[in-house]
Design a protein around this motif. Sequence first.
Motif, PDB file in Angstrom:
ATOM      1  N   HIS A 129      40.859  33.686   6.628  1.00 30.48           N
ATOM      2  CA  HIS A 129      40.330  33.324   5.316  1.00 30.48           C
ATOM      3  C   HIS A 129      38.921  33.866   5.155  1.00 30.48           C
ATOM      4  O   HIS A 129      38.100  33.739   6.052  1.00 30.48           O
ATOM      5  CB  HIS A 129      40.266  31.800   5.165  1.00 30.48           C
ATOM      6  CG  HIS A 129      41.545  31.193   4.705  1.00 30.48           C
ATOM      7  ND1 HIS A 129      42.385  30.513   5.537  1.00 30.48           N
ATOM      8  CD2 HIS A 129      42.129  31.179   3.482  1.00 30.48           C
ATOM      9  CE1 HIS A 129      43.436  30.087   4.859  1.00 30.48           C
ATOM     10  NE2 HIS A 129      43.315  30.486   3.605  1.00 30.48           N
ATOM     11  N   VAL A 130      38.648  34.436   4.001  1.00 32.35           N
ATOM     12  CA  VAL A 130      37.270  34.778   3.665  1.00 32.35           C
ATOM     13  C   VAL A 130      36.928  34.064   2.361  1.00 32.35           C
ATOM     14  O   VAL A 130      37.806  33.705   1.596  1.00 32.35           O
ATOM     15  CB  VAL A 130      37.043  36.295   3.496  1.00 32.35           C
ATOM     16  CG1 VAL A 130      37.242  37.012   4.798  1.00 32.35           C
ATOM     17  CG2 VAL A 130      37.941  36.863   2.420  1.00 32.35           C
ATOM     18  N   ALA A 131      35.637  33.865   2.133  1.00 34.05           N
ATOM     19  CA  ALA A 131      35.213  33.230   0.890  1.00 34.05           C
ATOM     20  C   ALA A 131      35.388  34.229  -0.236  1.00 34.05           C
ATOM     21  O   ALA A 131      35.169  35.417  -0.073  1.00 34.05           O
ATOM     22  CB  ALA A 131      33.764  32.789   0.995  1.00 34.05           C
ATOM     23  N   GLN A 190      36.809  29.788  -4.298  1.00 35.96           N
ATOM     24  CA  GLN A 190      37.905  29.485  -3.384  1.00 35.96           C
ATOM     25  C   GLN A 190      37.864  30.470  -2.229  1.00 35.96           C
ATOM     26  O   GLN A 190      36.899  31.162  -2.026  1.00 35.96           O
ATOM     27  CB  GLN A 190      39.242  29.618  -4.103  1.00 35.96           C
ATOM     28  CG  GLN A 190      39.243  29.036  -5.478  1.00 35.96           C
ATOM     29  CD  GLN A 190      40.174  29.770  -6.404  1.00 35.96           C
ATOM     30  OE1 GLN A 190      40.692  30.831  -6.072  1.00 35.96           O
ATOM     31  NE2 GLN A 190      40.380  29.211  -7.580  1.00 35.96           N
ATOM     32  N   GLY A 191      38.967  30.498  -1.502  1.00 35.53           N
ATOM     33  CA  GLY A 191      39.052  31.474  -0.443  1.00 35.53           C
ATOM     34  C   GLY A 191      40.153  32.462  -0.731  1.00 35.53           C
ATOM     35  O   GLY A 191      40.967  32.265  -1.612  1.00 35.53           O
ATOM     36  N   LYS A 192      40.153  33.548   0.009  1.00 34.65           N
ATOM     37  CA  LYS A 192      41.255  34.473  -0.078  1.00 34.65           C
ATOM     38  C   LYS A 192      41.737  34.703   1.336  1.00 34.65           C
ATOM     39  O   LYS A 192      40.947  34.776   2.266  1.00 34.65           O
ATOM     40  CB  LYS A 192      40.811  35.777  -0.707  1.00 34.65           C
ATOM     41  CG  LYS A 192      41.955  36.744  -0.904  1.00 34.65           C
ATOM     42  CD  LYS A 192      41.552  37.872  -1.812  1.00 34.65           C
ATOM     43  CE  LYS A 192      42.609  38.949  -1.849  1.00 34.65           C
ATOM     44  NZ  LYS A 192      43.800  38.555  -2.612  1.00 34.65           N
TER      45      LYS A 192
END
Lengths: 496, 159
Positions: A443-445, A449-451
């Motif tokens: 997960h990255v920010a 939200q995150g992606k």
Amino acid sequence: MSEFQRQHPVAAISAALGLIRGNLIPIILFLFVGTQREEFPFVWWIAGGFGFLLILGTLNWWRFLYRIEDGELQIKRGLFVRKNLYLTKDRIQVIDITSGVIQRMFGLVKLDIQTAGSTSREASIEAITMEKATEINRILRETAIESDQPETTEAGMPEEEKKIFELPAKELLIAASTSGSFGIALSILATLFSQIEPIISESELFEYLFGLLPSQTDFLLILSVIIVFVVFAWLLSFFSTLFSYGNFRLEVKEKELVISRGIFEKKRLTVPYNRIQAVHVAEGMIRQPLGYASVHLESAGYGDDRGTGSIVLFPLVHRTEILNLLDDVLPDYKKKHEGIKPPKRAARRYMIRSAFLITATTALLYYILSLNNWIWIIPALSVYWGWLKYKDTAAAWSDDIMLLRSRAFSRTTAYIKKNRVQDISYSQSWIQRYRGLCTVQVHVASGDQGKSFAVRDLEQQDGFLLIREIKGEADIYEEFSGLTEPEQLIPLPGWP
Amino acid sequence: MKQTPFHKLTPRAIRVWQLGNAVGNLFFFGIPAVYAAIFGMEGFHFWVVSVTSGIIFTLWVLSIVLFPYLSWKNWRYAVDEKEIDLKRGVIVKTRTLIPLSRVQHVDTRQGPLLRWYNLASVTISTAATTHEIPALDAQIADRVRNQISTYARLAEEDV
């Protein structure tokens, strides 16, 4: 600027239009239900509705107050629930001055303020004069820059060095005709059609049109309806892409990227380098055979109106140019790596996963509707789709970058800064445990939200290798030690 | 070589989940009930209703007798100075690592059921995701929360 003040009254109109845009489907529904009644003319419905929205917009404008106090932007807003937003200068990431159609008609601008939090979308001033906007920008900006880096931004410094990229007309046309918003356009059309359908099916026009068609079977009829739909959807997505990515311009500055685009509604986004979390290159199913791809950024804290942080860095670029573009924009990312692939025994899982539901549905429909045999092309294609997914899945890493490549419809190649990873997961279903495979997800920010980026069905120990890469200096415990280096390495990302 | 310093959840978690599932999953019996209300119980419909009810009943019993135990048995968490390591899942086993420098905030939560059993859950938020360690003893939950927040402050970097 210490007194609270209102925006330019035009903000009322743009607020009303914003309400229309935000509630398009209920409004259309409402209009259709409303106009069934004969005694009340159509025009009155529209005029009344717009009048009502205009009153709402005016109230919004009346209740929106802003001022600048001690380098802090203070906003009071809200009709019934009052909201007080206090944005201090050092939390403000970016101030963007843009202008939509309405604003430009009155010679005004819109001021967007980006902070790291989710409130930033509420903190935009819809309509003010250019002078006020630049003044606010100056007050908030200069202090922000001061606290950032006091020495280098003195007056009299030479213009900062920058590179500019634009989208040539030919590329814009290709981007528009192969746009990925095609599917969205199709679903909008389908919704609209389901609303209009009862009206036109009664009309003579419809019967006339069907009279024109040669006598046909139901299959041909359905086929021709589908073709008409597809053509309309394509036109819709063609023009929407053309309008939103026309005049595209990417400026690469010393500390930030400035992306501006749009023919009627101009949008401008500023992304400081230190907010960039990841970059991904998407090669769509239609674009990939033509050798084209689009490049996207994930940025923390802000993005587009919908709260996702995916930003189009460049709408269309030829595969031979991708690495050059990335080198110019993100010189500190290592681009070429040796990578790993899922083992051969995973291929079957990819194909079954892609084809299972589609085949089951096709079989059911085939049985119930006694369809033509040609329908079996669809499951065959889905098996091929699964094979493509298998073939394109790959992962690689170096000192500070992790590269993950996978395919849903488009082939996505993501470059992720390792120290930007918010979390990494390693998972195994019971079949994967039995087959010695695993799925790794990162997960990255991105926006509020995150992606996530994931690679599926990697060799079990390769999954552990990926995790160990993210662990960095953290303690390496027993299960992560003694991993052997992977054997079959392939060159990634595979663009010239 | 050191083992990962994993901890288990408190065994009382099983009881809480059992109670929660026993009440919460009653909702699923509404599906055959609504079906019966619409289509009646004649012939074919009778079989649809009884088979779905049977399946739902079996799952309901399992969700009380078996699933909470398996879930508890598979849950592990570890916190050290650099990262949080969560391990969970029965059919799909997932292991998640969260670097402590990415933790934005951490809090403990206590619903009425958890409070009754003197338990609490710890919620860890990053800029992208939220993770939960469910059902720890309330004192332990407080300790874990403080531990994470101390370590996170030490590991501070920009997002």
